[in-house]
Scaffold this active site. Sequence first.
Site, PDB file in Angstrom:
ATOM      1  N   ASP A  73       0.844  -1.188   0.000  1.00 45.30           N
ATOM      2  CA  ASP A  73       0.000   0.000   0.000  1.00 45.30           C
ATOM      3  C   ASP A  73       0.882   1.242   0.000  1.00 45.30           C
ATOM      4  OD1 ASP A  73       0.972   0.051   2.588  1.00 45.30           O
ATOM      5  OD2 ASP A  73      -0.971   0.185   3.541  1.00 45.30           O
ATOM      6  N   ASP A  75       1.177   5.327   1.331  1.00 49.18           N
ATOM      7  CA  ASP A  75       0.739   6.438   2.167  1.00 49.18           C
ATOM      8  C   ASP A  75       1.400   7.703   1.648  1.00 49.18           C
ATOM      9  OD1 ASP A  75      -0.591   4.598   3.771  1.00 49.18           O
ATOM     10  OD2 ASP A  75       1.060   4.429   5.180  1.00 49.18           O
ATOM     11  N   ASP A 150       8.359   6.851  13.831  1.00 51.05           N
ATOM     12  CA  ASP A 150       8.886   5.929  14.826  1.00 51.05           C
ATOM     13  C   ASP A 150      10.182   5.211  14.463  1.00 51.05           C
ATOM     14  OD1 ASP A 150       7.527   4.559  12.883  1.00 51.05           O
ATOM     15  OD2 ASP A 150       6.392   3.307  14.241  1.00 51.05           O
TER      16      ASP A 150
END
Length: 159
Positions: A73, A75, A150
């Site tokens: 996917d 983003d 992160d």
Amino acid sequence: MIKKLINKLLGKDQAQAASGKRTEIPASIHRINPQLVDERAINVVRTLKQGGYEAYIVGGAVRDLLVNGQPKDFDVATSATPEEVRALFRRSRIIGRRFKIVHVMSGPETIEVSTFRAMQAAESTETDEHGRVLRDNVFGSMAEDATRRDFTVNALYYN
């Protein structure tokens, strides 16, 4: 492990130079195959840029592209607010209670678009009478957004 991967992909000198500041790495070094980038993700980035905003593919897709893998996917991170993103895409919806993002539907795929985030200031957090966080939309720059991610590899932006 992540540091070792970045050093291997970019070369030790490039990885050290990139530490702590924005560094653009040319295609001759990163060698991402543009044919592996989904056309729908490219269209989302292109539409946002034509609207006058910054926009980049981010996250796991960049990691997968760096190792010549096919991302599952895509983003996108942008300087546009969720409302501005929503106005650009007919088939989209704003989701999220605390931090709003936009799902842009393109055929069977959904591209998740988030606004660059800044570090959270306590006074900018909206809470209810019980102290529960209702909203924490604190938008920022690409550099601020990168510091919130992160893992080192998640702070890579591809355009």
